[in-house]
Design a protein around this motif. Sequence first.
Motif, PDB file in Angstrom:
ATOM      1  N   GLN A   2     140.614  59.423   9.990  1.00 20.13           N
ATOM      2  CA  GLN A   2     141.954  59.716  10.478  1.00 20.13           C
ATOM      3  C   GLN A   2     141.895  60.652  11.684  1.00 20.13           C
ATOM      4  O   GLN A   2     142.616  60.472  12.670  1.00 20.13           O
ATOM      5  N   SER A  53     143.126  59.735  15.476  1.00 17.42           N
ATOM      6  CA  SER A  53     144.118  60.551  16.179  1.00 17.42           C
ATOM      7  C   SER A  53     143.615  60.964  17.555  1.00 17.42           C
ATOM      8  O   SER A  53     144.358  60.916  18.549  1.00 17.42           O
ATOM      9  N   GLN A  94     154.717  61.701  14.606  1.00 16.48           N
ATOM     10  CA  GLN A  94     153.964  62.943  14.598  1.00 16.48           C
ATOM     11  C   GLN A  94     154.862  64.128  14.277  1.00 16.48           C
ATOM     12  O   GLN A  94     154.476  65.054  13.554  1.00 16.48           O
TER      13      GLN A  94
END
Length: 433
Positions: A260, A264, A325
Amino acid sequence: MKLLSLLSIHSNRPNEANLARLVWLRWLNLGLLLLVSSLVSWQWRLQLPYAPLLVIGVLLTLFNILTWLRLQGARRGWAVRESELLLQLVIDETALGMVLFFADGASNPLASLLLLPVTLGATLLSTWRASLLLLLAVISYGLLVFYHVPLIQAQAEPLQAWLLHRLGMGLTFLFSAVLLVWFVSRMARSLRQRDAQLAAAREKTLRDEQLIALGTLAAGAAHELGTPLNTLQLLADELAETVPAALQTDVQLMQQQLAQCRQSLSTLSRRASHPREAAQDGSVTQAILQLAERWALLRPTVALTLHWPEPRPDQQVHWPETLNQALLNLLNNAADAQHGLSNNPIELRLDVSADALLLHIRDHGPGLDDEARERAGQGIYSSKGGMGVGLLLSNASIEQLGGEVRLTSPPEGGVCCDIHLPWRRLALMGEPT
């Protein structure tokens, strides 16, 4: 009522708002002149020169109607300049001087109204333009002392003339005082609104500077973190091949977290260079479900409960990644707030209105005091000892979409983060139900 609406519409544009106020004042001036003319004609039987006074009144009425129509044009982008305000006040001064010429000149108690346009000009205009109005008022008054049409009846009856003069002075004083208080108070309110807008703009500028600095630091950190994350990923893969079966679950969780982080970082530059492409098209329900899946990967130990309206929202939206986000930051704040204090799940409730999507994120932590609730999101400030950037970034991202973030403290405890997102800024392709 339409003039009141114009004052409201132009409240953020000072010249347009002041022109609307001048229209109001002109109607009041015409009403005062009509009242005084009626009193002296019917009560005291004075013979006034009705024909020229009527012509002046009709011309001033037509001019005021044209000014009102011109204000309609200001709503469509035809800006009002300060020179136009000067022209308006010059016409008022000239019209009042012509009325006084036919009604005893400077001896008329209404002559002090010549100072009213000068006072307004000193408030609204630059010094040299206000000086022109003052010069016009002085010249008008000086000419009216020597050149005017006398009221014969007043000369024939001195006592009646004295009473009329005192009455006129009282009416003029009362009218001038009321108008000045009304106009100046609204000017002061406009100045306070402008000061508040300037203060908000300064705060926004400071916050934007903080965001730019954070963006620069984030770009540098993303570049520096690439190599350590790759190394950690290799180590996690090796551990997965060597650790006992009892630890495989922990290693898999480590691999998921590292994946992850790498994802990102890899998408950071793409989102910055192509912000419109970093979005998903679909229904609100799909976007929220995908957000919940990402949350489960990021914080697998903190449960998230979704509360849906009935029926579930099916509006088609263009859901930007910056919004995802921002919501993840708010969920993280909620999880951190109740960490070690409550095992209750974080709650995310959706509501749908005709013009907006409403999201409510609720935690079960200790809550916020008034100072923390007021400062949250306005700068780098944290009530839980962190860096305080999560709420700042979330607030900025949601404001870019025309939304709003508010923090409230429910009576049951904890904090509820209320998010208002207008449909029009989410590029809605279907009508909300």
